[in-house]
Scaffold this active site. Structure first.
Site, mmCIF file in Angstrom:
data_model
loop_
_atom_site.group_PDB
_atom_site.id
_atom_site.type_symbol
_atom_site.label_atom_id
_atom_site.label_comp_id
_atom_site.label_asym_id
_atom_site.label_seq_id
_atom_site.Cartn_x
_atom_site.Cartn_y
_atom_site.Cartn_z
ATOM 1 N N GLU A 72 41.732 -2.470 54.039
ATOM 2 C CA GLU A 72 42.671 -1.457 53.548
ATOM 3 C C GLU A 72 43.775 -2.073 52.680
ATOM 4 O O GLU A 72 44.180 -1.494 51.670
ATOM 5 C CB GLU A 72 43.282 -0.703 54.729
ATOM 6 C CG GLU A 72 43.866 0.635 54.353
ATOM 7 C CD GLU A 72 44.086 1.522 55.568
ATOM 8 O OE1 GLU A 72 43.241 2.387 55.832
ATOM 9 O OE2 GLU A 72 45.090 1.333 56.279
ATOM 10 N N GLU A 79 42.223 -2.745 49.397
ATOM 11 C CA GLU A 79 42.069 -1.473 48.679
ATOM 12 C C GLU A 79 43.404 -1.031 48.068
ATOM 13 O O GLU A 79 43.463 -0.654 46.892
ATOM 14 C CB GLU A 79 41.567 -0.427 49.692
ATOM 15 C CG GLU A 79 41.202 0.894 49.085
ATOM 16 C CD GLU A 79 40.693 1.881 50.143
ATOM 17 O OE1 GLU A 79 40.701 1.563 51.350
ATOM 18 O OE2 GLU A 79 40.315 2.996 49.743
ATOM 19 N N CYS A 99 42.719 5.901 59.592
ATOM 20 C CA CYS A 99 42.291 5.451 60.935
ATOM 21 C C CYS A 99 42.203 6.598 61.916
ATOM 22 O O CYS A 99 41.526 6.501 62.930
ATOM 23 C CB CYS A 99 43.285 4.446 61.505
ATOM 24 S SG CYS A 99 43.409 2.984 60.525
ATOM 25 N N SER A 108 42.238 6.358 52.113
ATOM 26 C CA SER A 108 41.580 5.055 52.119
ATOM 27 C C SER A 108 40.136 5.245 52.551
ATOM 28 O O SER A 108 39.852 5.991 53.501
ATOM 29 C CB SER A 108 42.304 4.132 53.110
ATOM 30 O OG SER A 108 41.500 3.007 53.382
ATOM 31 N N LYS A 162 38.182 10.741 68.846
ATOM 32 C CA LYS A 162 37.254 9.632 68.560
ATOM 33 C C LYS A 162 35.827 9.989 68.968
ATOM 34 O O LYS A 162 34.864 9.434 68.437
ATOM 35 C CB LYS A 162 37.716 8.356 69.276
ATOM 36 C CG LYS A 162 38.948 7.725 68.643
ATOM 37 C CD LYS A 162 38.632 7.037 67.330
ATOM 38 C CE LYS A 162 39.889 6.586 66.612
ATOM 39 N NZ LYS A 162 39.602 6.060 65.267
ATOM 40 N N GLU A 191 34.700 11.669 65.931
ATOM 41 C CA GLU A 191 34.509 10.695 64.851
ATOM 42 C C GLU A 191 33.185 9.946 65.016
ATOM 43 O O GLU A 191 32.424 9.778 64.062
ATOM 44 C CB GLU A 191 35.663 9.690 64.821
ATOM 45 C CG GLU A 191 35.566 8.706 63.670
ATOM 46 C CD GLU A 191 36.644 7.631 63.715
ATOM 47 O OE1 GLU A 191 36.752 6.931 64.739
ATOM 48 O OE2 GLU A 191 37.384 7.491 62.734
ATOM 49 N N GLU A 216 27.885 10.391 58.858
ATOM 50 C CA GLU A 216 27.934 9.223 57.968
ATOM 51 C C GLU A 216 28.035 7.909 58.752
ATOM 52 O O GLU A 216 27.901 6.833 58.170
ATOM 53 C CB GLU A 216 29.069 9.345 56.946
ATOM 54 C CG GLU A 216 30.452 9.547 57.466
ATOM 55 C CD GLU A 216 30.833 11.004 57.716
ATOM 56 O OE1 GLU A 216 29.937 11.830 57.979
ATOM 57 O OE2 GLU A 216 32.031 11.314 57.670
ATOM 58 N N CYS A 252 48.823 6.614 68.644
ATOM 59 C CA CYS A 252 47.746 6.610 69.644
ATOM 60 C C CYS A 252 48.269 6.498 71.073
ATOM 61 O O CYS A 252 47.617 6.957 72.009
ATOM 62 C CB CYS A 252 46.772 5.469 69.357
ATOM 63 S SG CYS A 252 46.119 5.529 67.684
#
Ligand code: FES
Length: 585
Positions: free
Chosen positions: A284, A287, A310, A330, A369, A372, A377, A514
């Site tokens: 990141e 990037e 994230c 990102s 999560k 996710e 993908e 978190c």
């Protein structure tokens, strides 16, 4: 501010004008039972719809009992919180609630943590006086959240969280009379709505109407399967909260005991999501550096600000509400998914394990999560990089099922090398941590000089939006940190309107980051617990020998031996992703 003088249970109490009886009493150390009411000033959360009437009190001169959570104090008021009439009324209110509530407490996910159950116990209820019709609704399972709305007591805490704080408005009171319940529009499954699975509704639900979709059985099944290698990764916020489930004070760093507990469960490898967080920063920060270089070189249409990615709830929120900014997100995957990809596609091969036989589990503070991990993908040839995710609470329950006495465990270390990390990775667990970790690396890479002070204090704290200006070479970068989806919505809209300008923005859906995730031990409205966990995370960072991700020598070795350059061909395949416009679909 004008102070008001009143009497509560014969005690003189002084409180600012505008205070409710309940708050004046609580501040004075007088407990008034309450249920629907919940207030967390730190995050601007206030649920005071006065729907339950558990908090009623007597006020001299009034011919009826008043809800203390919404009645403001007045000069000379005399309040009685514990008369026989008050106690009988409260008791009856709870009895009536129970009359239309399933009696399956023994197998309820909230058993032992249920605020309604606690009231019934404290009021000494031993039998059901009121029998009658009970409302019945179907259970609703989604990948992340299970809803048992038969248990909904209409306190509307979830609705306030979802609508006022997260601005998602997925849950709302529907229907009339006996059938009234908090639900989605048209009783849709959450996956068919704009729910982001942040789980903050679960975090405030007082009963078992909302909870995480439980993966613990899957794990138990895999752990005894001799044909499977089962490995686990653990997110940074889990280690400062798991102890709470075993009576250890909030904010205690239980990393060593937690690792031992996971080894006792029988995992074939116990690894740290932090290792992947260091990789996240390698990708990141590179990037961001590329985009900044292009911007400074005067290239057109450079996508700034760069938003962090994230947090899967934030990503889904952006996909559902702001598809026009998806190119600004990102492309770097979250640490959970980087770990999964690394484990299945690099580590497994090195270890001579067929990835079909490898089960990659994650322990996360987060309910989202689970969602996710299920995104298509992140699945290659029908094999998900992360097979499934469990919350901190689920891990606590499993350890109890396996009779693992957490308190008496010796400490041990994560397995190597995917257990070695820096302080920069630890702070991913609190709001502002990803931006701070990225800034540490970006600064050193961009200037070629060592950062003498790696602490970016303006990025810390709990204000809804924090802005830090960081001088990198000749350029001053404006970096923002946001927590909560409502705050994110405001920031994105300001940027779109040209009223704000940032080079990068960190967004975490949960307040506090978190550490305040929907899968953490319940805080029951005490946000100080979340702050204590965040302080513990910070403390871990302070004591790490290496505090910058790009100086993790195990990560450096991995790039040299297997991955090539950060943001290179190989890492693009393994550690980057794309986003989907879900608004216009
Ligand atoms: Fe006051 Fe529910 S807590 S009415």
């Amino acid at each position: 501010m004008r102070m008001i003088r009143l009497k509560i249970d014969g005690k003189i109490v002084l409180a600012p004008e505008g205070t409710t009886i309940l708050n004046a009493a609580l501040k004075a150390g007088i407990h008034i039972p309450h249920l629907c009411y919940m207030q967390m000033d730190d995050i601007g959360y206030k649920n005071n719809c006065a729907s339950c009437r558990v908090c009623v009190v007597e006020v001299k001169g009034m011919n009826r009992l008043l809800p203390s959570c919404t009645t403001p104090i007045v000069e000379g008021m005399e309040v009685v919180t514990n008369s026989l009439q008050v106690m009988q009324k409260r008791r009856m209110v709870v009895e009536l609630m129970l009359s239309d509530h399933p009696k399956d407490c023994l197998i309820c996910g909230k058993n032992g943590e249920c605020e309604l159950q606690k009231l019934a116990i404290s009021f000494g209820l031993r039998e059901m006086r009121f029998e009658g019709k009970e409302a019945v609704h179907d259970m609703q399972h989604s990948i992340s959240i299970t809803r048992d709305i038969t248990k909904c007591i209409m306190c509307r805490r979830c609705e306030t969280m979802c609508g006022d704080i997260q601005t998602c408005g997925i849950l709302t009171g529907i229907d009339r009379g006996f059938n009234v319940v908090v639900n989605t529009a048209f009783n849709r499954n959450l996956i068919e709505t704009d729910c982001t699975f942040c789980g903050q509704c679960v975090a405030v639900c007082p009963v078992g109407a909302l909870y995480e979709t439980d993966n613990s059985f899957k794990l138990s099944r895999d752990l005894i399967n001799p044909n499977k290698k089962v490995i686990v990764q653990v997110a940074p916020a889990v280690r400062v909260a798991i102890g709470e489930l075993f009576g250890i004070p909030a904010g205690t760093n239980s990393t060593g005991k937690m690792v031992t507990a996971l080894k006792k469960l029988g995992f074939d490898g116990v690894f740290d999501t932090n290792f992947a967080a260091d990789i996240t920063i390698m990708e990141e920060a590179t990037e961001l550096k590329h985009r900044l270089d292009d911007y400074l070189a005067g290239k057109q249409d450079v996508k700034l600000p760069l938003y962090t990615s994230c947090c899967p709830s934030w990503v889904r929120f952006a996909e559902l509400n702001f598809p026009e900014i998806l190119d600004n997100l990102s492309t770097t995957r979250s640490p959970q998914q980087i770990f999964g990809s690394l484990a299945k596609h690099v580590w497994a091969e090195k270890m001579g394990i067929d990835k079909k036989d490898l089960v990659c589990v994650s322990i996360m503070p987060c309910i989202s999560k689970k969602y996710e991990a299920s995104r298509e993908e992140f699945t290659v040839e029908q094999n998900p990089d992360v097979d499934y995710s469990l919350t901190t609470r689920e891990l606590g329950r499993i350890l109890k099922q396996y009779n693992i006495d957490f308190n008496s465990l010796q400490e041990s270390e994560f397995d190597s090398p995917m257990g070695k990390s820096t302080g920069a990775a630890d702070i991913f667990g609190r709001t502002g941590g990803v931006m701070e970790a990225a800034s540490r690396t970006l600064y050193e890479w961009a200037t070629g000089t060592k950062l003498e002070d790696v602490d970016f204090i303006p990025m810390r704290g709990f204000e809804e939006v924090r802005v830090a200006e960081v001088k990198v070479g000749n350029e001053v970068l404006r970096l923002a940190v946001v927590h909560g989806l409502g705050a994110a919505r405001k920031v994105v809209e300001k940027i779109k309107a040209g009223e704000e300008n940032f080079h990068a923005v960190e967004v975490m859906a949960c307040k506090g980051g978190c550490v305040g995730g929907g899968g953490q031990p319940y805080h029951h409205g005490n946000f100080d617990i979340v702050k204590t966990r965040a302080a513990a995370i910070q403390n871990i960072d302070y004591h790490k020998e290496i505090r910058t991700s790009h100086n993790n020598r195990y990560v450096i070795d991995l790039y040299r031996e297997s991955l090539g350059k950060p943001y290179g061909v190989m890492t693009h395949k393994l550690f980057h992703t794309h986003y989907i416009d879900r608004k216009n679909k």
